[in-house]
Design a protein around this motif. Structure first.
Motif, PDB file in Angstrom:
ATOM      1  N   ALA A 118       0.834  -1.209   0.000  1.00  0.00           N
ATOM      2  CA  ALA A 118       0.000   0.000   0.000  1.00  0.00           C
ATOM      3  C   ALA A 118       0.867   1.257   0.000  1.00  0.00           C
ATOM      4  O   ALA A 118       0.582   2.221  -0.719  1.00  0.00           O
ATOM      5  CB  ALA A 118      -0.942  -0.003   1.200  1.00  0.00           C
ATOM      6  N   ARG A 119       1.928   1.249   0.796  1.00  0.00           N
ATOM      7  CA  ARG A 119       2.821   2.405   0.830  1.00  0.00           C
ATOM      8  C   ARG A 119       3.496   2.617  -0.513  1.00  0.00           C
ATOM      9  O   ARG A 119       3.678   3.750  -0.973  1.00  0.00           O
ATOM     10  CB  ARG A 119       3.871   2.232   1.924  1.00  0.00           C
ATOM     11  N   GLY A 120       3.872   1.524  -1.175  1.00  0.00           N
ATOM     12  CA  GLY A 120       4.498   1.629  -2.485  1.00  0.00           C
ATOM     13  C   GLY A 120       3.558   2.216  -3.530  1.00  0.00           C
ATOM     14  O   GLY A 120       3.970   3.017  -4.366  1.00  0.00           O
ATOM     15  N   ILE A 121       2.298   1.837  -3.452  1.00  0.00           N
ATOM     16  CA  ILE A 121       1.305   2.373  -4.392  1.00  0.00           C
ATOM     17  C   ILE A 121       1.136   3.868  -4.188  1.00  0.00           C
ATOM     18  O   ILE A 121       1.136   4.648  -5.146  1.00  0.00           O
ATOM     19  CB  ILE A 121      -0.034   1.625  -4.248  1.00  0.00           C
ATOM     20  N   VAL A 122       1.016   4.280  -2.932  1.00  0.00           N
ATOM     21  CA  VAL A 122       0.854   5.708  -2.629  1.00  0.00           C
ATOM     22  C   VAL A 122       2.094   6.479  -3.061  1.00  0.00           C
ATOM     23  O   VAL A 122       1.998   7.537  -3.689  1.00  0.00           O
ATOM     24  CB  VAL A 122       0.564   5.917  -1.125  1.00  0.00           C
ATOM     25  N   LYS A 123       3.269   5.932  -2.757  1.00  0.00           N
ATOM     26  CA  LYS A 123       4.519   6.612  -3.125  1.00  0.00           C
ATOM     27  C   LYS A 123       4.632   6.755  -4.641  1.00  0.00           C
ATOM     28  O   LYS A 123       5.022   7.808  -5.149  1.00  0.00           O
ATOM     29  CB  LYS A 123       5.709   5.841  -2.565  1.00  0.00           C
ATOM     30  N   GLY A 124       4.253   5.710  -5.367  1.00  0.00           N
ATOM     31  CA  GLY A 124       4.299   5.768  -6.827  1.00  0.00           C
ATOM     32  C   GLY A 124       3.346   6.805  -7.392  1.00  0.00           C
ATOM     33  O   GLY A 124       3.674   7.519  -8.341  1.00  0.00           O
ATOM     34  N   LYS A 125       2.164   6.896  -6.789  1.00  0.00           N
ATOM     35  CA  LYS A 125       1.187   7.891  -7.239  1.00  0.00           C
ATOM     36  C   LYS A 125       1.726   9.306  -7.020  1.00  0.00           C
ATOM     37  O   LYS A 125       1.637  10.162  -7.910  1.00  0.00           O
ATOM     38  CB  LYS A 125      -0.128   7.711  -6.478  1.00  0.00           C
ATOM     39  N   ILE A 126       2.308   9.534  -5.852  1.00  0.00           N
ATOM     40  CA  ILE A 126       2.850  10.861  -5.550  1.00  0.00           C
ATOM     41  C   ILE A 126       4.010  11.187  -6.485  1.00  0.00           C
ATOM     42  O   ILE A 126       4.109  12.304  -6.996  1.00  0.00           O
ATOM     43  CB  ILE A 126       3.253  10.959  -4.063  1.00  0.00           C
ATOM     44  N   GLU A 127       4.880  10.210  -6.743  1.00  0.00           N
ATOM     45  CA  GLU A 127       6.005  10.447  -7.651  1.00  0.00           C
ATOM     46  C   GLU A 127       5.514  10.777  -9.061  1.00  0.00           C
ATOM     47  O   GLU A 127       6.055  11.657  -9.733  1.00  0.00           O
ATOM     48  CB  GLU A 127       6.921   9.232  -7.683  1.00  0.00           C
ATOM     49  N   THR A 128       4.475  10.072  -9.504  1.00  0.00           N
ATOM     50  CA  THR A 128       3.917  10.331 -10.829  1.00  0.00           C
ATOM     51  C   THR A 128       3.313  11.726 -10.903  1.00  0.00           C
ATOM     52  O   THR A 128       3.574  12.481 -11.853  1.00  0.00           O
ATOM     53  CB  THR A 128       2.847   9.273 -11.172  1.00  0.00           C
TER      54      THR A 128
END
Length: 72
Positions: free
Chosen positions: A24-34
């Motif tokens: 879940a943290r990886g998904i959120v981090k990826g969204k923010i990076e995008t």
């Protein structure tokens, strides 16, 4: 059920919870990076990126710069 079996089951459950949290943290981090990349490219405003991430602009910038990895 033996104590050894109970401990093994609890360990497996803990591992599953930890894995789900990490995913879940990886998904959120990826969204923010995008979103941050789109802001940097001038394709999205900071306000819109923050809104899409569900954060204030200040929170979004902190998350994008990795200032609060424990909370993302």
């Amino acid at each position: 059920m033996t104590l050894k079996r109970l401990l093994l089951d609890e360990r497996k459950e803990g591992e599953a919870v930890g894995e789900a949290r990490g995913e879940a943290r990886g998904i959120v981090k990826g969204k923010i990076e995008t979103l941050f990349g789109l802001v940097q490219d001038g394709l999205l405003s900071l306000a819109e990126a923050a809104r899409r991430a569900g954060l204030s602009e200040n929170e979004f910038l902190k998350a994008a710069h990795g200032d609060n990895d424990n909370n993302v």
